[in-house]
Write a protein that holds these residues in place. Structure first.
Motif, short mmCIF file in Angstrom:
data_model
loop_
_atom_site.label_atom_id
_atom_site.label_comp_id
_atom_site.label_asym_id
_atom_site.label_seq_id
_atom_site.Cartn_x
_atom_site.Cartn_y
_atom_site.Cartn_z
N VAL A 1 4.93 -3.18 -6.98
CA VAL A 1 4.10 -1.67 -6.68
C VAL A 1 3.34 -1.33 -8.15
N GLY A 2 2.19 -1.69 -8.03
CA GLY A 2 1.44 -1.14 -9.24
C GLY A 2 1.11 0.31 -9.05
N VAL B 1 1.63 -9.85 2.21
CA VAL B 1 1.41 -8.59 1.42
C VAL B 1 1.12 -7.29 2.56
N ARG B 2 0.50 -7.69 3.42
CA ARG B 2 0.56 -6.25 4.53
C ARG B 2 1.88 -6.16 5.07
N GLN B 3 2.62 -7.14 5.35
CA GLN B 3 4.10 -6.93 5.64
C GLN B 3 4.72 -5.95 4.70
N ALA B 4 4.58 -6.35 3.37
CA ALA B 4 5.34 -5.82 2.19
C ALA B 4 4.59 -4.27 2.45
N GLY B 5 3.49 -4.06 2.47
CA GLY B 5 2.90 -2.66 2.49
C GLY B 5 3.72 -1.88 3.54
N VAL C 1 -3.76 -1.90 -0.73
CA VAL C 1 -3.56 -0.25 -0.78
C VAL C 1 -2.96 -0.04 0.70
N PRO C 2 -1.77 0.22 0.77
CA PRO C 2 -1.06 0.43 2.04
C PRO C 2 -1.63 1.68 2.58
N ASN D 1 -0.42 0.25 -5.32
CA ASN D 1 -0.92 -0.82 -4.64
C ASN D 1 0.21 -1.87 -4.46
N ILE D 2 -0.07 -2.93 -4.04
CA ILE D 2 0.68 -4.33 -4.16
C ILE D 2 -0.25 -5.35 -4.48
N GLY D 3 0.30 -6.01 -5.64
CA GLY D 3 -0.72 -7.12 -5.95
C GLY D 3 0.07 -8.40 -6.19
#
Length: 275
Positions: A85-86, A13-17, A117-118, A99-101
Motif C-alpha cells: 500500500v503506497g 493487483v486488481r484482486q488485492a485492490g 489505484v483502486p 496505491n498498490i505497486g
C-alpha cells in the motif's frame, strides 16, 4: 517478458485492490500511533498475503523482497518487489492518495512494473523496452521546456526523524521553489512518479532511492523520461538518490538541486541519463 505474466500481475493487483477497498473507509481516523501502526500492518498483510503466492507461482524460481524500504544492490535472479500500500498512512486516515505497486527486478534491472489505484481504477503498466501505459493507452512524459512552468515534487521515502536528512530535503525544496512554478512535498512518492509518467507532473527528485520506487521509475523511463542520480550519472537501483524529469527540463532541475548548501548534491551536475 510475456504478455501472460503481465496479465497475471495485473489481475492479482486488481484482486488485492478489491480486498483493500473492503478495508478502506473515508471516515477512518486512528486515535494514536499504536492504532495507526496496527492498521498499516494489517493493510500490508492483506495485500502481500494475496500477491506473494500468486506472483512467485507465476514465475518459478522467483523470490520475494520483504522490505520495500530497502536500498542497495539485489542478488541476481528474479525478484518481486511489492509496495503493498503506497501511501498506507493516507489510506488509514481516510485520504485518497494511495496505491498498490509491484515490480519485477531481474539480475538487478527493473523489467516490469504495475501500479494500481483502486479508488479510481487507474492501472499503470510498463515492460522494459516496450513502453508504459495507463489503462492500456500509451504514456508520454511532459513536453515542457521551461522549469519556470513546471510542477515538480519530492517526498519522504519512509518514516523518519533524522535532522540532517530533514534539513537536506528542506534545502532541496527551497532551491527548487526558486526555479519551478510549484513544488509538491507529498506521499506516496510512487503516486508522483506515476503522474510524471503520465505527463501531469514534470519532475520528481528523491534523496532516498528505495525498492518501492523501482517500478514507478520504470514507468517514467518507459514513458520517455530522463532518470539520473543526483550527480547526473545514469540511475541504477543502487543509486543513493535520483532525479526523474521530462527530457527538456532535466538539466535545469539538476542544476537547481546542485545549489550550494544542499549536502551531497553539489558537484558534478551534468545533463543526460537513462531514457
Amino acid at each position: 517478458m510475456t504478455n501472460e505474466l503481465l496479465a497475471v500481475v495485473t489481475d492479482a493487483v486488481r484482486q488485492a485492490g478489491a480486498r483493500l477497498l473492503t478495508r478502506y473507509s473515508a471516515s477512518a481516523r486512528p486515535a494514536d500511533l499504536q492504532e495507526l501502526v496496527a492498521a498499516v500492518r494489517a493493510n500490508d498483510g492483506a495485500v502481500a498475503g494475496l500477491l506473494r503466492p500468486v506472483l512467485t507461482a507465476a514465475l518459478p524460481g522467483s523470490r520475494w523482497e520483504e522490505d520495500e524500504h530497502a536500498t542497495g544492490p539485489m542478488p541476481d535472479g528474479d525478484w518481486w518487489v511489492a509496495d503493498p500500500v503506497g501511501g498506507n498512512v493516507n489510506a488509514v486516515h481516510g485520504m485518497t492518495d494511495w496505491n498498490i505497486g509491484v515490480s519485477l527486478v531481474r539480475d538487478g534491472r527493473p523489467r516490469l512494473a504495475v501500479l494500481y489505484v483502486p479508488l479510481t481504477g487507474d492501472l499503470f503498466t510498463a515492460v522494459a523496452g516496450e513502453g508504459a501505459r495507463l489503462n492500456g493507452a500509451p504514456l508520454r512524459v511532459s513536453a515542457k521546456q521551461d522549469l519556470a512552468a513546471a510542477l515538480v515534487g519530492t517526498g519522504q521515502a519512509k518514516p523518519g526523524r533524522d535532522a540532517a536528512a530533514a534539513a537536506r530535503v528542506g534545502a532541496g525544496i527551497a532551491a527548487m521553489m526558486s526555479e519551478a512554478l510549484y513544488v509538491r512535498m507529498s506521499v506516496p512518492v510512487t503516486h508522483e512518479l506515476a503522474q510524471l509518467a503520465a505527463g501531469r507532473m514534470d519532475a520528481v527528485w528523491q534523496f532516498d532511492n528505495v525498492r518501492s520506487h523501482i517500478g514507478p521509475l520504470l514507468l517514467v523511463r518507459e514513458a520517455g523520461g530522463v532518470i539520473t542520480d543526483l550527480d547526473g550519472r545514469p540511475w541504477e537501483i543502487t543509486s543513493s538518490g535520483y532525479l526523474a524529469a521530462a527530457p527538456s527540463l532535466h538539466a535545469a532541475a539538476l542544476a537547481a538541486l546542485s545549489a550550494p548548501g544542499i549536502d551531497g548534491v553539489a558537484g558534478r551536475a551534468v545533463a543526460g541519463g537513462v531514457r
